[in-house]
Design an enzyme around this catalytic site. Structure first.
Site, PDB file in Angstrom:
ATOM      1  N   ILE A   1       0.822  -1.217   0.000  1.00 49.83           N
ATOM      2  CA  ILE A   1       0.000   0.000   0.000  1.00 49.83           C
ATOM      3  C   ILE A   1       0.853   1.263   0.000  1.00 49.83           C
ATOM      4  O   ILE A   1       0.333   2.353  -0.238  1.00 49.83           O
ATOM      5  CB  ILE A   1      -0.995   0.035   1.176  1.00 49.83           C
ATOM      6  CG1 ILE A   1      -0.272   0.020   2.514  1.00 49.83           C
ATOM      7  CG2 ILE A   1      -1.987  -1.118   1.068  1.00 49.83           C
ATOM      8  CD1 ILE A   1      -1.178   0.316   3.698  1.00 49.83           C
TER       9      ILE A   1
ATOM     10  N   HIS B   1       7.407 -11.696   5.617  1.00 48.22           N
ATOM     11  CA  HIS B   1       7.022 -11.246   4.287  1.00 48.22           C
ATOM     12  C   HIS B   1       8.256 -10.853   3.493  1.00 48.22           C
ATOM     13  O   HIS B   1       9.212 -10.316   4.033  1.00 48.22           O
ATOM     14  CB  HIS B   1       6.004 -10.098   4.329  1.00 48.22           C
ATOM     15  CG  HIS B   1       6.424  -8.907   5.133  1.00 48.22           C
ATOM     16  ND1 HIS B   1       6.448  -8.906   6.509  1.00 48.22           N
ATOM     17  CD2 HIS B   1       6.812  -7.677   4.745  1.00 48.22           C
ATOM     18  CE1 HIS B   1       6.833  -7.713   6.944  1.00 48.22           C
ATOM     19  NE2 HIS B   1       7.077  -6.952   5.888  1.00 48.22           N
TER      20      HIS B   1
END
Length: 117
Positions: free
Chosen positions: A36, A103
């Protein structure tokens, strides 16, 4: 417990479908979605469906799943048509990790300087 979904984890919520994300790939073991706050024209995060706090914990607990993340990094790069790219695992707050669910960042689409900073 390692591998179990955490109620307070943003990425576990994305895996469960409770938080929206722009998903670009999914496998049985991983989910890849656009960051994002992208730091490059291509900035995709790849997470394991199972919760592990960071890359080091994942590698110790489930090396095959760690390998799945790296395979997916290549698949994302191929789909994004990246000739060169960077894969980053931030491990710990001092390294910039802000979500404590393993991640990998796949970054590409522009020149990436070294050292990063």
């Amino acid at each position: 417990m390692a591998g179990e979904p955490q109620d307070d984890c943003l990425f576990c919520k994305i895996v469960a479908g409770h938080v929206p994300a722009t998903i670009v790939r999914e496998t049985e073991t991983t989910v890849a979605f656009r960051d994002i706050n992208p730091q490059a024209p291509t900035h995709v995060l790849i997470i394991p469906r199972a919760h592990h706090k960071d890359a080091a914990a994942l590698a110790l607990a489930d090396p095959a799943l760690a390998a799945d993340l790296l395979r997916e990094a290549q698949a994302v790069a191929d789909e994004e048509k990246l000739d060169s790219y960077r894969v980053v695992f931030n491990t710990g707050a001092g390294a910039g990790q802000t979500v404590f669910h393993t991640h990998a960042h796949v970054l590409g689409g522009r020149g990436l300087e070294w050292p990063p900073g």
